[in-house]
Scaffold this active site. Structure first.
Site, PDB file in Angstrom:
ATOM      1  N   GLY A  29       0.801  -1.226   0.000  1.00 32.49           N
ATOM      2  CA  GLY A  29       0.000   0.000   0.000  1.00 32.49           C
ATOM      3  C   GLY A  29       0.825   1.264   0.000  1.00 32.49           C
ATOM      4  CB  CYS A 237     -24.971 -10.752 -17.941  1.00 28.61           C
ATOM      5  SG  CYS A 237     -24.321 -10.575 -19.627  1.00 28.61           S
ATOM      6  CB  CYS A 240     -23.436 -14.794 -20.231  1.00 31.47           C
ATOM      7  SG  CYS A 240     -22.932 -13.920 -18.747  1.00 31.47           S
ATOM      8  CB  CYS A 262     -20.279  -9.574 -18.505  1.00 23.44           C
ATOM      9  SG  CYS A 262     -21.266 -10.856 -17.734  1.00 23.44           S
ATOM     10  CB  CYS A 268     -19.657 -11.976 -21.232  1.00 22.10           C
ATOM     11  SG  CYS A 268     -21.418 -11.817 -21.554  1.00 22.10           S
TER      12      CYS A 268
END
Lengths: 289, 256, 233
Positions: A29, A237, A240, A262, A268
């Protein structure tokens, strides 16, 4: 034989970037300064991510590049071509096949493995920037762990919108120490950052690299009475039928009809290949045919 | 009673030039001390040395911590000193924009210190902010407005609320009423007096306005060329000044 | 409990005017004075003899050159500022000829302030303030206004109300009856009698001879302490 040194950058530069990456992994970080090079693309097009990828790639690697989850957008295609030409590495659009994935604004839906590396393109690495413009002061705040200001930003959000409206680049705290900007990924992706793969973040214009080693603790900041929520559009979606993926809203015509698909194109496509069908998939195939 | 602050031999130089030299005093809980002097007399330098904004070349600034121990704030680590400055200390700047975040709402400005010391409940933070806005006479309806939409007097009151919300024990003020209209000054002075009394605050106020110190400060320190030339009860120093410079200062005030 | 509330011993005072050729002006020398509980002592002497100077020195407003001023066990000449402040808050009241307050503060709060300073609960303090303002005939419609806009006489009465709000064991009164009409004058003298009755030691300056005779037990001519004036009185 290419006319370029492997992966475009010279060996000294790659060594310098690798040192920054190792330091970043050692201090999860923490923003490590590095001497960002001029790249043959403009700032804002992923120069930081490209330099990190260049220093990470080996000739045996398979590279995948996505932009907003898609392999076929201009930015992704250019960068993929760049490395095909300068490093001659294999490329793929399949998440599972890739050993190095460079991304802008998304984390792939498919869980990453320990033998993979995810490289993020970062526009502004400093999460405190918009509240405290002084770099001297923000560095001091990081070193002294003074992060009250981060919550001021979330407070302002709730005061103005009634909820935490920040929906991307949602700040996280890493291993209980450094507050980090996860790059402009949707907050839906935040929980995925506790993953098996190595995550590297490169900011070219700002000359900063930071990193998350595998299985690092990554906590999204919030309030007790306004807890963090990894939200997405309340919709499956349309292509899909996936209920668990992050969706793009696509406007279909001037009448305002729309569909949700997606944002991760590989996810997808592989679902559809496996026989999953969304609500508008049939209609769309017809139009295409 | 033990002092809250013991200042011993504080000197600060800018190259060859004296900022302030050999300053000594004790400040007791609940006391308000004024520091007066003309521009360049070293009063702001001294205040900044005491508040940890400048590092003096010599001397100690001993502060009574919450556990009762006296600690030298000049030599303590920076994290400790910064922690003090957002908990036990407060600093009210002459220009409110130096002490406020102008792009953050009034509520966020007041709440920042609470969040900085770990408050993580939005509802509680906001309630406390609203309460403090009320105490400095800013209406609750302004809680989401930015300070840029406030008048100078309101900005100054907001700065005071932002500083006092964590219940500090020592407040540093640098010309707190400077640049305000006289009528706004009066209201601010009354507010400060009330808060000092209610919260039992100790305060150090730097100003060049003798009328302000007469109304706010119990004790007075007069500075000239970086040195303290006279100290005492505020009304005694103003009504029976002993040092040549203080006599000049007091006799130079225009009467209305 | 000591009987003498105020004890002044061998007190002297000079003014040094640094900006006027460093002239040193002696204004008091060898002053002695004791005031017992429940006693009222009047300071007399010609104008310029040092009545107000002595009063201000007792209050700690003027710095003594030598000697001691012990008020309720605290030597004002030697005391730290915070000790004098505590003395002023708890023990020693002062009604000066001039009202000095923060502009725009309502009269009621101005009068109640000394009580708030010693920790009296706000409503009780305001009740006492209302009582005093009523006694001193300040019309109720003025209570929420700042006294800075009042007439001289009204300001004087607000000042007296403020001075008598807290039951100080020792009080300094500088011309408390000046510029008052007969009714208000009687009220003020009544307040002084009341204070004496509860044991307050009082030092006062009264040009009003009748008032002085009514409330004062003794007179001290301060010109005997004034260098250059000694024996002239």
């Amino acid at each position: 034989m290419s006319d370029y040194n492997f992966a475009y950058l010279d060996e000294q530069t790659k060594r310098m970037i690798r040192r920054a990456i190792l330091k970043g992994l050692a201090i999860p970080g923490y923003q490590v300064p590095f001497a960002s090079r001029e790249m043959p693309m403009p700032y804002g097009w992923g120069t930081g991510g490209v330099q990190v990828s260049a220093a990470t790639l080996t000739p045996e690697d398979t590279l995948k590049v996505i932009d907003q989850g898609a392999d076929d957008t201009t930015n992704a295609v250019s960068i993929r071509k760049f490395f095909e030409k300068t490093a001659g590495v294999a490329t793929t659009e399949e998440t599972a096949q890739a050993s190095v994935i460079q991304t802008r604004h998304r984390i792939p839906e498919e869980a990453l493995r320990e033998d993979q590396i995810l490289v993020y393109q970062v526009p502004i690495p400093e999460p405190l920037r918009f509240l405290e413009p002084s770099e001297v002061e923000t560095r001091k705040m990081h070193s002294l762990e003074e992060y009250g200001l981060m919550h001021v930003k979330l407070y302002e959000d709730i005061a103005k919108h009634g909820a935490i409206a920040t929906s991307y680049a949602y700040p996280v705290k890493v291993e209980g120490r450094y507050v980090m900007d996860p790059s402009p990924i949707p907050k839906f992706d935040n929980p995925k950052m506790e993953m098996a793969a190595i995550q590297l973040f490169g900011a070219g214009r700002e000359q900063r690299i930071y990193a998350l080693p595998p299985y690092c603790q990554v906590v999204s900041l919030d309030f007790e009475d306004f807890p963090f929520e990894a939200s997405k559009a309340e919709h499956p979606c349309d292509m899909c039928g996936a209920e668990d993926s992050y969706l793009d809203e696509v406007i279909m015509d001037d009448a305002g009809s729309r569909m949700f698909v997606c944002s991760d194109t590989d996810y997808c496509a592989s679902r559809r290949a496996a026989g999953h069908v969304g609500a508008q998939a049939a209609a769309l195939e017809e139009t295409a045919a | 009673m033990t002092p809250l602050l013991k200042v011993e031999n504080i000197s600060k130089y800018y190259g060859q030039r004296i900022g302030c030299q050999d300053v000594n005093f004790d400040l007791y809980p609940g006391e308000v001390m004024g520091i007066v002097g003309e521009s360049g007399s070293g009063k702001s330098t001294l205040l900044n040395c005491l508040a940890g904004h400048l590092t003096p070349e010599t001397g100690e600034v001993l502060f009574e911590m919450r556990d009762g121990a006296m600690r030298d704030t000049v030599t303590m680590s920076e994290p400790e000193r910064r922690m003090l400055s957002r908990t036990d200390w407060a600093f009210v700047h002459q220009h409110a924009r130096d002490g406020l975040r102008m792009n953050v709402s009034a509520g966020g400005n007041v709440g920042e210190r609470l969040m900085a010391v770990g408050a993580r409940h939005y509802g509680n933070i906001r309630a406390e902010a609203v309460d403090w806005l009320g105490r400095v006479e800013i209406s609750e309806s302004r809680v989401d407005d930015r300070p840029t939409q406030f008048s100078g007097g309101m900005q100054q009151r907001l700065q005071i609320a932002r500083n006092l919300v964590t219940g500090p024990r020592l407040v540093f003020m640098d010309e707190p009423t400077g640049g305000l209209d006289v009528s706004v000054q009066a209201r601010l002075l009354d507010l400060l007096r009330g808060l000092v009394r209610e919260m039992g605050l100790s305060a150090i106020i730097v100003t060049h306005d003798l009328a302000v110190v007469r109304l706010l400060a119990d004790r007075l320190m007069v500075m000239k060329d970086g040195h303290v030339v006279e100290t005492g009860l505020t009304d005694q120093v103003l009504d029976d000044p002993q040092h040549a410079y203080t006599q000049l200062l007091v006799s130079s005030v225009l009467q209305v | 409990m000591r009987n003498q509330m105020i004890e002044i011993r061998d007190l002297s005072k000079t003014f040094t005017l640094h900006n006027q050729g460093s002239a040193v002006i002696p204004v008091m020398d060898g002053a002695n004075l004791s005031v017992a509980r429940g006693e009222c002592v009047a300071l007399t002497g010609a104008s310029g003899a040092g009545k107000s100077t002595l009063m201000r020195m007792i209050y700690g407003n003027y710095l003594a050159a030598g000697g001691s001023i012990v008020v309720d066990g605290v030597d004002v000449v030697q005391a730290e500022p915070r000790e004098i402040l505590a003395l002023r808050r708890e023990v020693l009241g002062y009604v000066s000829q001039f009202l000095r307050v923060v502009p725009r503060v309502p009269t009621l709060d101005v009068v109640a302030e000394p009580l708030l300073a010693v920790g009296v609960e706000a409503e009780a303090a305001r009740e006492r303030a209302r009582d005093l303002l009523t006694q001193l005939r300040i019309p109720e419609r003025l209570w929420q206004l700042s006294p800075t806009s009042f007439s001289g006489g009204e300001q004087q009465r607000v000042n007296i109300a403020r001075g008598f709000a807290h039951s100080y064991p020792a009080m300094l009164l500088d011309e408390p009856t000046a510029s008052l009409d007969a009714t208000n004058r009687a009220t003020v003298l009544g307040l002084i009698e009341e204070a004496k009755a509860r044991g307050a030691a009082i030092v006062g300056i009264f040009h009003d001879e009748a008032a002085r005779d009514q409330v004062c037990d003794r007179e001290i001519d301060v010109s005997v302490f004034t260098p250059g004036l000694q024996g002239a009185a």
